[in-house]
Scaffold this active site. Structure first.
Site, PDB file in Angstrom:
ATOM      1  N   SER A 100      42.583  40.931  51.012  1.00  0.00           N
ATOM      2  CA  SER A 100      42.774  40.653  49.589  1.00  0.00           C
ATOM      3  C   SER A 100      44.258  40.524  49.300  1.00  0.00           C
ATOM      4  O   SER A 100      45.095  41.077  50.022  1.00  0.00           O
ATOM      5  CB  SER A 100      42.189  41.795  48.753  1.00  0.00           C
ATOM      6  OG  SER A 100      42.561  41.684  47.395  1.00  0.00           O
ATOM      7  N   TYR A 122      41.785  50.581  46.447  1.00  0.00           N
ATOM      8  CA  TYR A 122      41.359  49.274  46.959  1.00  0.00           C
ATOM      9  C   TYR A 122      42.424  48.684  47.879  1.00  0.00           C
ATOM     10  O   TYR A 122      42.109  48.144  48.950  1.00  0.00           O
ATOM     11  CB  TYR A 122      41.093  48.348  45.773  1.00  0.00           C
ATOM     12  CG  TYR A 122      40.551  46.993  46.147  1.00  0.00           C
ATOM     13  CD1 TYR A 122      39.289  46.850  46.709  1.00  0.00           C
ATOM     14  CD2 TYR A 122      41.303  45.832  45.920  1.00  0.00           C
ATOM     15  CE1 TYR A 122      38.791  45.602  47.034  1.00  0.00           C
ATOM     16  CE2 TYR A 122      40.808  44.580  46.233  1.00  0.00           C
ATOM     17  CZ  TYR A 122      39.552  44.468  46.796  1.00  0.00           C
ATOM     18  OH  TYR A 122      39.062  43.223  47.117  1.00  0.00           O
TER      19      TYR A 122
END
Length: 286
Positions: free
Chosen positions: A147, A160
């Site tokens: 990501s 995250y």
């Protein structure tokens, strides 16, 4: 048409589903997995309706279960042979203030995103590698979806980012460890993507029905790429043998600024953080 075989995890929805359909359109023979059996069936129906490619196997697997992942990989290879390409897309998103994020949410996002990726390595790396490959040896592909949050300092992304940054660090090692054994490693850093995660994302401690939160989500979706666009970028990047694959120009620019224009990068991150605090203000759950 391509007659290669590929494994796709997270194939029930979002990027994984779009990637599976795109590969099928190219003539791939596919092994698809997800923890959502109904979503997997929907992906299979879409591929069969298109009449291209072929689904060799469909399997419900929890990627946090190391034994299940390794057993599935071993059985797949024993029955169908070694796949040419493995795309690990499955993952979840949990955001929140690091000061108050419950421990179980930290461990959950790391178990799925980071340890799930480790389990894919444990399941497939030994099968994909070749002893003493030659120039004529067909190189295999091991592709992980990380990501933008694994690279840049997005607000409230500590847990995250820890999970996705770990995937990036792991791939940086694997790209050199596995290259002499006939395997090309690729890692994808998508930015904003309009997947089902947008509506189901867990933002710890925030009321997601709040007007500011809903407004922010609409702005995000207006800026975001579709899963189909991201899937096309992944395939294109792998075909061009790129190691780090950006699926949007804004993240490539942010990465460049982080290295080459740190003052601009820091200013942009401060503005993002301020905006996120504005969204969260008044939306805190008691």
């Amino acid at each position: 048409m391509i007659s290669s075989t590929a494994v796709v995890t997270g194939a029930a929805s979002g990027i994984g589903r779009s990637l599976a359909i795109a590969l099928a359109t190219m003539g791939y023979h596919l092994h698809l997995t997800d923890r959502d059996p109904d979503g997997l069936s929907s992906t299979r129906t879409a591929i069969e309706a298109a009449g291209t490619g072929q689904i060799l196997s469909l399997r419900t697997v929890d990627i946090t279960d190391q034994h299940a992942v390794v057993s599935w990989a071993d059985a797949l290879v024993a029955e169908y042979g070694v796949p040419d390409e493995v795309y690990h897309v499955a993952g979840i998103a949990i955001w929140g203030d690091a000061r108050t994020m419950p421990h179980d949410k930290w461990t959950r996002v790391i178990d799925v995103n980071l340890m799930g990726s480790v389990h894919i390595v444990e399941g497939f790396a030994q099968h994909l590698t070749v002893d003493n490959p030659t120039r004529k040896t067909k190189r295999r592909k091991l592709v992980f979806v990380s990501s933008a949050a694994g690279i840049i300092g997005l607000p409230w992304h500590a847990a995250y980012s820890a999970s996705k940054g770990g995937v990036l660090g792991m791939c940086e090692v694997l790209r050199f460890d596995l290259a002499p054994r006939g395997v090309d490693v690729h890692v994808v850093a998508p930015g904003a993507v309009d997947t089902p995660l947008v509506s189901t994302i867990d933002i710890d401690g925030v009321d997601q029905t709040n007007k500011r939160v809903l407004t922010a989500k609409k702005l995000f979706q207006g800026h975001a790429q579709s899963p189909e666009q991201v899937a096309a970028s992944i395939i294109r990047g792998v075909r061009k043998n790129k190691y780090l694959i950006f699926t949007s120009r804004d993240i490539a620019l942010a990465r460049w600024a982080q290295v080459n224009a740190p003052f601009a990068y820091r200013g942009a991150m401060k503005l993002l953080n301020r905006g996120f605090r504005w969204v969260a203000a008044g939306a805190q759950l008691n």
